[in-house]
Design a protein around this motif. Structure first.
Motif, PDB file in Angstrom:
ATOM      1  N   ALA A  98      41.878 -29.545 -65.083  1.00  0.00           N
ATOM      2  CA  ALA A  98      41.200 -30.619 -64.876  1.00  0.00           C
ATOM      3  C   ALA A  98      41.405 -31.296 -63.700  1.00  0.00           C
ATOM      4  O   ALA A  98      40.517 -31.931 -63.142  1.00  0.00           O
ATOM      5  N   SER A 102      38.743 -32.620 -60.810  1.00  0.00           N
ATOM      6  CA  SER A 102      38.310 -33.718 -60.997  1.00  0.00           C
ATOM      7  C   SER A 102      38.282 -34.116 -59.332  1.00  0.00           C
ATOM      8  O   SER A 102      37.582 -35.082 -58.729  1.00  0.00           O
ATOM      9  N   ALA A 107      36.000 -37.857 -60.745  1.00  0.00           N
ATOM     10  CA  ALA A 107      37.091 -38.013 -61.872  1.00  0.00           C
ATOM     11  C   ALA A 107      36.364 -38.102 -63.092  1.00  0.00           C
ATOM     12  O   ALA A 107      36.908 -37.792 -64.234  1.00  0.00           O
ATOM     13  N   GLY A 110      35.663 -34.380 -64.060  1.00  0.00           N
ATOM     14  CA  GLY A 110      36.962 -33.616 -64.130  1.00  0.00           C
ATOM     15  C   GLY A 110      37.879 -34.279 -64.742  1.00  0.00           C
ATOM     16  O   GLY A 110      38.415 -33.668 -65.805  1.00  0.00           O
ATOM     17  N   GLY A 111      38.178 -35.273 -64.413  1.00  0.00           N
ATOM     18  CA  GLY A 111      39.604 -36.026 -64.913  1.00  0.00           C
ATOM     19  C   GLY A 111      39.250 -36.538 -66.262  1.00  0.00           C
ATOM     20  O   GLY A 111      40.318 -36.453 -67.343  1.00  0.00           O
ATOM     21  N   TRP A 112      37.997 -36.744 -66.690  1.00  0.00           N
ATOM     22  CA  TRP A 112      37.772 -37.165 -68.236  1.00  0.00           C
ATOM     23  C   TRP A 112      36.796 -36.321 -68.925  1.00  0.00           C
ATOM     24  O   TRP A 112      37.343 -35.878 -69.968  1.00  0.00           O
ATOM     25  N   ARG A 115      39.172 -32.854 -69.516  1.00  0.00           N
ATOM     26  CA  ARG A 115      40.244 -33.086 -70.235  1.00  0.00           C
ATOM     27  C   ARG A 115      39.831 -33.355 -71.868  1.00  0.00           C
ATOM     28  O   ARG A 115      40.482 -32.842 -72.722  1.00  0.00           O
ATOM     29  N   PRO A 261      33.285 -37.031 -54.242  1.00  0.00           N
ATOM     30  CA  PRO A 261      34.117 -35.887 -54.751  1.00  0.00           C
ATOM     31  C   PRO A 261      34.517 -35.459 -53.535  1.00  0.00           C
ATOM     32  O   PRO A 261      34.218 -34.855 -52.702  1.00  0.00           O
TER      33      PRO A 261
END
Length: 326
Positions: A98, A102, A107, A110-112, A115, A261
Motif C-alpha cells: 500500500a 500511496s 493517498a 494507495g493509502g486508503w 489497504r 502523486p
C-alpha cells in the motif's frame, strides 16, 4: 441574526478563495517546471546518471528500501492498538504494497483504497481498517513533525533567493514543531487514561499508549531520514545532510498541499531551486531522477508484483472453496 443562506455562503466563498489560491500556486509550479526543463542540458543529465559507480547506487538503494521497510511497520502499531488478529507477516506485506501505491498514485487510492481491499482479503472489517489507516497517517506525519522540528531548530536551511527565510524564524518554527510532537505524546497519555477517542478524517480511533507513541515517532523519523539519505548519497559534491533532509521535507509538504502523486515535478524543481546555487543543474537533476527511480519506481514495481501475487492467491482460494461447495 444572519440568514441560513448568508451563513451558508461564507464557507462557500472560503472554498472558492482556497481553490483560486491553489490554482495560482499550481500554475506557478508548472511554469517553474517548464522554465527549468528548458534550461537543462538533458544529454549532460543522461551522462551524469551513467557515471554513477555501483557502490553509490547500491548504498542509495539500501537506504531507499530501508525507508520503505520502516514505513511498512506503521501498520504493526495499528495492529497493537486495534488488536486485530491478522498475522504480522501479512500486515507487513499489506503495508509494503500500500505504501508505494500511496506514494505513486496518491493517498486516497494507495493509502486508503489498497489497504481496505487487502485487509478485507484477510477478513478485517471496515471500522478497524479505517482506524489502522488513520493511525498510519498519524505515524507518518508525527515523524515528519519531529524531524522537521529538530532540523529547523538546530540547522536552519540556508535557502537561496527568493526563497530565503530568516534563520531565527526557522528556529522558532522548529521549536513550535517540537512542542507539537511533545503535545502529541502528552495527548496519548491523557487519552489512554481517559479512553478518549479523537477523530482523524472522521474516523474515531484509539490513540496508542505513550510507549507506542514514542515508537511511532522513532520509526517514522527513521523512514524520513533514510529517504533523505538515499538522495544525499546520489547528489554531487558535499551537500550537508541536514540541508538535503530539509529540502526533502519542504518538497513533501508542497507535494501533499498540491495533491501531486509522488511529488512529480515538485520534487525535481524543489531540489534544483533549494540546493546550493553553485551546484551544476544537470548532475543535481540526475541525482533526483535516480532517487525517483530507487525510492518511488522500484518499490512500486515490487508492490505491483506482490499485489498481483496476493490477488492470484486469493482467487485460487476462492476457486478452491467454490469447487468444494459445488
Amino acid at each position: 441574526m444572519s440568514s441560513p443562506t448568508a451563513s451558508g455562503e461564507t464557507p462557500g466563498r472560503w472554498r472558492l478563495a482556497w481553490r483560486a489560491l491553489f490554482l495560482v500556486f499550481a500554475a506557478a509550479v508548472v511554469a517553474l517546471i517548464v522554465q527549468r526543463a528548458r534550461d537543462i542540458d538533458w544529454r549532460a543529465v543522461a551522462t551524469a546518471i551513467g557515471d554513477y559507480d555501483p557502490v553509490t547506487v547500491i548504498l542509495a538503494t539500501v537506504a531507499a528500501l530501508g525507508a520503505h521497510a520502516a514505513a511498512a511497520s506503521y501498520d504493526l502499531i495499528g495492529k497493537r492498538v486495534v488488536g486485530h488478529a491478522i498475522a504480522t507477516p501479512n500486515v507487513l506485506l499489506i503495508n509494503a504494497v500500500a505504501f508505494p501505491f500511496s506514494l505513486n498514485l496518491g493517498a486516497l487510492i494507495g493509502g486508503w483504497g489498497f489497504r481496505m481491499r487487502l485487509y478485507s482479503r484477510f477478513g478485517l472489517g471496515l471500522r478497524p481498517v479505517l482506524e489502522v489507516i488513520a493511525l498510519a497517517v498519524v505515524t507518518n506525519w508525527s515523524g515528519f513533525v519531529l524531524v522537521a522540528g529538530v532540523l529547523l531548530s538546530l540547522w536552519p536551511l540556508p535557502l537561496p533567493q527568493p526563497w530565503a527565510f530568516d534563520p531565527l524564524w526557522q528556529r522558532m518554527l522548529g521549536v513550535a514543531l517540537l512542542i507539537v510532537a511533545g503535545a502529541y505524546l502528552v495527548t496519548c497519555a491523557i487519552a489512554t487514561r481517559r479512553d478518549w477517542r479523537p477523530r482523524i478524517r472522521g474516523v474515531a480511533m484509539h490513540l496508542p499508549a505513550p510507549p507506542l507513541a514514542v515508537l511511532q515517532l522513532a520509526v517514522s523519523s527513521v523512514s524520513w531520514l533514510l529517504m533523505s539519505a538515499a538522495l544525499a548519497l546520489l547528489l554531487p559534491g558535499q551537500v550537508p545532510f541536514a540541508h538535503v533532509a530539509g529540502v526533502i521535507l519542504v518538497c513533501a509538504v508542497a507535494g501533499a498541499a498540491l495533491h501531486v502523486p509522488g511529488s512529480l515535478g515538485v520534487l525535481e524543481v524543489g531540489v534544483l531551486a533549494l540546493l546550493p546555487t553553485d551546484s551544476e543543474p544537470a548532475p543535481v537533476l540526475a541525482a533526483v531522477l535516480a532517487f525517483r527511480a530507487l525510492y518511488y519506481l522500484l518499490p512500486f514495481l515490487l508492490a505491483v508484483i506482490a499485489y498481483a501475487a496476493l490477488e492470484w492467491r486469493a482467487h485460487r482460494r476462492a476457486s478452491g472453496r467454490s469447487r468444494t461447495y459445488a
